[in-house]
Scaffold this motif. Structure first.
Motif, PDB file in Angstrom:
ATOM      1  N   UNK A   1      -2.723  -5.279   1.091  1.00 28.65           N
ATOM      2  CA  UNK A   1      -2.259  -6.326   1.197  1.00 28.65           C
ATOM      3  C   UNK A   1      -2.167  -7.117  -0.397  1.00 28.65           C
ATOM      4  N   UNK A   2      -0.788  -7.696  -0.237  1.00 28.34           N
ATOM      5  CA  UNK A   2      -0.496  -8.300  -1.662  1.00 28.34           C
ATOM      6  C   UNK A   2      -0.450  -9.882  -1.560  1.00 28.34           C
ATOM      7  N   UNK A   3      -0.731 -10.477  -0.493  1.00 31.30           N
ATOM      8  CA  UNK A   3      -0.379 -11.881  -0.260  1.00 31.30           C
ATOM      9  C   UNK A   3      -1.712 -12.430   0.617  1.00 31.30           C
ATOM     10  N   UNK A   4      -1.894 -13.609   0.662  1.00 32.42           N
ATOM     11  CA  UNK A   4      -2.732 -14.204   1.454  1.00 32.42           C
ATOM     12  C   UNK A   4      -2.354 -14.318   3.036  1.00 32.42           C
ATOM     13  N   UNK A   5      -1.170 -14.594   3.247  1.00 29.70           N
ATOM     14  CA  UNK A   5      -0.796 -14.746   4.734  1.00 29.70           C
ATOM     15  C   UNK A   5      -0.426 -13.287   5.257  1.00 29.70           C
ATOM     16  N   UNK A   6      -0.639 -12.165   4.702  1.00 29.14           N
ATOM     17  CA  UNK A   6      -0.333 -10.742   5.085  1.00 29.14           C
ATOM     18  C   UNK A   6       0.930 -10.470   5.305  1.00 29.14           C
ATOM     19  N   UNK A   7       2.210 -11.271   4.826  1.00 26.63           N
ATOM     20  CA  UNK A   7       3.338 -10.667   4.967  1.00 26.63           C
ATOM     21  C   UNK A   7       4.056 -10.131   4.017  1.00 26.63           C
ATOM     22  N   UNK A   8       3.234  -9.842   2.846  1.00 27.07           N
ATOM     23  CA  UNK A   8       3.899  -8.988   1.665  1.00 27.07           C
ATOM     24  C   UNK A   8       2.502  -7.854   1.421  1.00 27.07           C
ATOM     25  N   UNK A   9       2.974  -6.811   1.435  1.00 24.87           N
ATOM     26  CA  UNK A   9       2.062  -5.441   1.376  1.00 24.87           C
ATOM     27  C   UNK A   9       2.824  -4.417   0.499  1.00 24.87           C
ATOM     28  N   UNK A  10       1.870  -3.402   0.318  1.00 28.39           N
ATOM     29  CA  UNK A  10       2.428  -2.421  -0.180  1.00 28.39           C
ATOM     30  C   UNK A  10       1.876  -0.922   0.242  1.00 28.39           C
ATOM     31  N   UNK A  11       2.484   0.089   0.155  1.00 27.04           N
ATOM     32  CA  UNK A  11       2.156   1.327   0.485  1.00 27.04           C
ATOM     33  C   UNK A  11       2.599   2.458  -0.214  1.00 27.04           C
ATOM     34  N   UNK A  12       1.761   3.409  -0.442  1.00 29.44           N
ATOM     35  CA  UNK A  12       2.252   4.559  -1.286  1.00 29.44           C
ATOM     36  C   UNK A  12       2.776   5.727  -0.261  1.00 29.44           C
ATOM     37  N   UNK A  13       4.009   6.156  -0.340  1.00 33.33           N
ATOM     38  CA  UNK A  13       4.731   7.230   0.462  1.00 33.33           C
ATOM     39  C   UNK A  13       4.896   8.641  -0.389  1.00 33.33           C
ATOM     40  N   UNK A  14       4.837   9.621   0.219  1.00 33.64           N
ATOM     41  CA  UNK A  14       5.281  10.810  -0.292  1.00 33.64           C
ATOM     42  C   UNK A  14       6.675  11.379   0.204  1.00 33.64           C
ATOM     43  N   UNK A  15       7.796  11.736  -0.432  1.00 33.12           N
ATOM     44  CA  UNK A  15       8.981  12.217  -0.019  1.00 33.12           C
ATOM     45  C   UNK A  15       9.233  13.484  -0.783  1.00 33.12           C
ATOM     46  N   UNK A  16      10.088  14.234  -0.104  1.00 31.45           N
ATOM     47  CA  UNK A  16      10.455  15.627  -0.865  1.00 31.45           C
ATOM     48  C   UNK A  16      11.218  15.237  -1.920  1.00 31.45           C
ATOM     49  N   UNK A  17      11.315  16.145  -2.994  1.00 36.73           N
ATOM     50  CA  UNK A  17      12.210  15.927  -4.046  1.00 36.73           C
ATOM     51  C   UNK A  17      13.374  16.965  -3.959  1.00 36.73           C
ATOM     52  N   UNK A  18      14.337  16.303  -4.393  1.00 36.45           N
ATOM     53  CA  UNK A  18      15.704  17.283  -3.978  1.00 36.45           C
ATOM     54  C   UNK A  18      15.893  18.371  -5.118  1.00 36.45           C
ATOM     55  N   UNK A  19      14.830  18.974  -5.719  1.00 36.56           N
ATOM     56  CA  UNK A  19      14.667  19.947  -6.562  1.00 36.56           C
ATOM     57  C   UNK A  19      14.251  21.317  -6.256  1.00 36.56           C
ATOM     58  N   UNK A  20      14.159  22.268  -7.203  1.00 36.92           N
ATOM     59  CA  UNK A  20      13.586  23.595  -7.048  1.00 36.92           C
ATOM     60  C   UNK A  20      12.315  23.974  -7.718  1.00 36.92           C
TER      61      UNK A  20
END
Length: 686
Positions: free
Chosen positions: A131-150
């Protein structure tokens, strides 16, 4: 003579230039020519990104897991062809078992981990919304995605199969293709396994390429989404890590270097104790397994001065019984080094140690060889060598010079503080061992030396029967170490997968976080349907589908009956006077009664697609539930994980994770948790 081809851009090709020869470790016979000069190595990066990278990143974690499991089964079925080639490297069947079948087991391990814990999706929501706000409508989350590399994997010679697969498993699980550069001395074994993988047809084209020989100017063509992992000598690793192009592009570089690992005999152990025999056995095994050619091998044997004579005699007796020779002979317990060049390097390092404070107790020279079979003249044999350094605090060479063969050095200590200092003089190690029967000794040593080791084994009579030993990395544990050991990490369970993925903090409303993660989060919109969600098959359930239950008022009879049924007569629930003096001020319902009552509110009792309760996660009791309080439950489909059908007899199903929120009459949460259910699928996989 056979040319050892590389697998580049979907074809097997050989370079044009001066070749390097690979020799048979036992006979010295030249077996293969290796050359990568003139190969389109730079093109291989684009080929991997365009083909293997796109295909792997489009697969879900569950699909990648199934791919790796199928591949592991295929390799296991063809393992004998690998053993036949691996004998050329001088290793025994037992040595090659660790390399070949141990490597295959790593594929199985990662497939199992992913099957149990990763989503049936290409994006991995790593944590709970923040949670990033008192009312709960602004939040954050860490996500992991594939890198387009080798991922470019540069491997050491000592484990040509396991060394490749330990890196490939988390790389592929992350959705990234790989280019493998094995050490030339044992490249024929790696190539044989790569051929089996390619011919299986189980992996996407471009997911795996192989360079037999040098990598030329490949570093110059890497880009920031790429990754490099290196296993080998610290000197070579430092040179590669400091490459200007890697620095300019901030390309991820993971290094695992050889280190002077130690084994400490606790000052509580005497020759009459079972731990003494365990210590002798472990040191000898680490000296002779793979002929000592392991980055985890014990190099420094730290012994109480009072026990030095007993340890010395016991080690010499056991080492004298080691049968050396051609590893094709069943009675042989130690084969040869990988080649004569390696043998000469070991001899040079031993000579250096002998001129810097060490004296020989056995071995230390090729003339000391006693072979059961094989050629002492043409083979790369080197005898088990035990050295003794009487003053390891003065003679620092023993802590900085590694003879990468069957060589270890005994060194005495007067008290545990000295043992600790000697362990730390290694300058950082992959692994250390302590043999002790005393918990206080273990606590003192481990607490003081853990920072300089990647892994530490405490060995005693209780662990002996099941211990995998000092030198055995396990897929679920981190393999790597600080300082001299390179400062990197490999393996380590699912955390190793994260090395090859990009972590991004996503900020937004709960609804947006749910849409991006394809996983419902608290605060996002819900979907309500007149049909109870437990009446729906796996395919028919929607993420965010929710049920708001009827209400239930908690009575004194509920608390008394639950206490009698469960046997939980804790005073806060059952003792009116005691509860009045507690932080609650009065009697409260059992937490597990609240959970049970919640299940009674949301469960649909009739036979249906829900097969079983699979577990509960993250249970937190937020507020007490008192007599007269009224509870209500919101059950919401948080995420779905399709499970592969193992056989036609297995009922097709998936795992559904439900968010459970229990509220009181003031709409304040009293309990929050997730439950997991096995839910039947309409369609099977067969």
């Amino acid at each position: 003579m056979q040319q050892l081809t590389s697998y580049i851009s979907g074809r097997w090709i050989y370079g044009e230039g001066r070749p390097r020869l690979i020799h048979h470790a036992i006979s010295g016979e030249a077996l293969y020519q290796v050359c990568s000069d003139g190969l389109p190595l730079a093109e291989s990066l684009e080929y991997a990104r365009r083909n293997g990278g796109k295909a792997l990143s489009a697969m879900t974690f569950q699909q990648r897991a199934q791919m790796m499991k199928a591949l592991a089964k295929h390799l296991l079925a063809h393992k004998e062809s690998l053993y036949e080639i691996a004998y050329q490297t001088g290793a025994t069947r037992a040595d090659n078992w660790v390399d070949i079948e141990g490597g295959i087991a790593t594929l199985f391990s990662y497939a199992g981990l992913a099957g149990r814990e990763l989503p049936d999706d290409t994006l991995w929501a790593e944590d709970e919304p923040i949670p990033l706000s008192k009312q709960g409508q602004f939040a954050a989350r860490h996500v992991l995605t594939s890198r387009p590399g080798v991922a470019l994997h540069i491997n050491a010679f000592n484990f040509p199969c396991w060394g490749m697969l330990e890196k490939l498993a988390p790389t592929w699980m992350a959705g990234m293709p790989a280019i493998i550069k094995p050490a030339t001395a044992t490249a024929q074994v790696t190539q044989a396994m790569v051929k089996l993988i390619v011919e299986s047809g189980l992996i996407p084209e471009g997911a795996l390429q192989l360079i037999c020989g040098g990598i030329g100017d490949l570093f110059e063509h890497l880009d920031y989404p790429d990754a490099v992992t290196f296993t080998g000598s610290a000197q070579t690793g430092v040179k590669l890590r400091s490459h200007p192009h890697l620095l300019a592009k901030s390309i991820a570089f993971t290094m695992e270097a050889d280190s002077l690992n130690c084994c400490i005999l606790g000052n509580d152990v005497t020759p009459e104790m079972p731990e003494f025999a365990l210590f002798i056995k472990e040191v000898c095994r680490e000296m002779t397994s793979k002929a000592g050619q392991k980055c985890t091998a014990i190099r420094r044997v730290i012994v109480p001065a009072a026990q030095m004579e007993a340890v010395q005699q016991a080690l010499l007796k056991r080492l004298a019984s080691v049968v050396m020779g051609d590893p094709c002979q069943s009675e042989v317990k130690m084969g040869a080094l990988v080649d004569c060049e390696q043998r000469d390097d070991v001899q040079a390092k031993v000579d250096f140690l002998l001129h810097n404070g060490c004296k020989p107790l056995c071995g230390a020279d090729i003339s000391a060889l006693k072979l059961n079979s094989g050629s002492a003249e043409h083979g790369a044999f080197y005898p088990p060598t035990l050295l003794y350094c009487a003053d390891p605090f003065t003679h620092q060479a023993v802590h900085a010079t590694e003879a990468f063969g069957p060589v270890a050095t005994l060194m005495p200590y007067q008290d545990l503080d000295q043992a600790i200092e000697l362990a730390k003089l290694g300058g950082g190690s992959l692994v250390g061992s302590l043999v002790t029967a005393d918990g206080d000794v273990a606590a003192q040593v481990i607490r003081a030396t853990a920072y300089s080791h990647g892994r530490m084994l405490i060995l005693n009579e209780a662990t002996a029967a099941e211990s995998t030993g000092h030198g055995s990395p396990l897929p679920m544990l981190v393999h790597g170490g600080p300082g001299r050991a390179g400062g990197g990490e490999e393996l380590g369970g699912l955390r190793a997968v994260k090395h090859y993925m990009q972590r991004t903090a996503i900020q937004g409303s709960p609804q947006m976080l749910a849409a991006i993660g394809r996983e419902w989060v608290r605060g996002a919109q819900v979907i309500e349907d007149p049909v109870h969600p437990f009446r729906k098959h796996f395919e028919d359930l929607s993420i965010g589908e929710s049920l708001l239950t009827a209400r239930r008022t908690v009575t004194e009879a509920d608390i008394v009956n639950f206490g009698c049924l469960s046997g939980d007569h804790f005073y806060a629930h059952m003792d009116k006077i005691g509860a009045a003096q507690s932080l609650f001020g009065e009697r409260v319902a059992h937490g597990y009664f609240v959970v049970s009552a919640a299940a009674g509110l949301f469960v649909d009792p009739a036979v249906g697609p829900v097969i079983a309760n699979y577990g509960m996660e993250g249970l937190r009791f937020i507020e007490p539930v008192k007599i007269g309080d009224t509870i209500q439950v919101r059950l919401t489909c948080r995420k779905k994980i399709k499970k592969a059908q193992k056989s036609t007899d297995d009922k097709p199903h998936g795992v559904v994770v439900w968010d459970v929120q229990v509220f009181n009459q003031h709409d304040a949460p009293v309990a929050l948790y997730n439950i997991l259910t096995l839910v039947e699928r309409k369609q099977g996989d067969f």
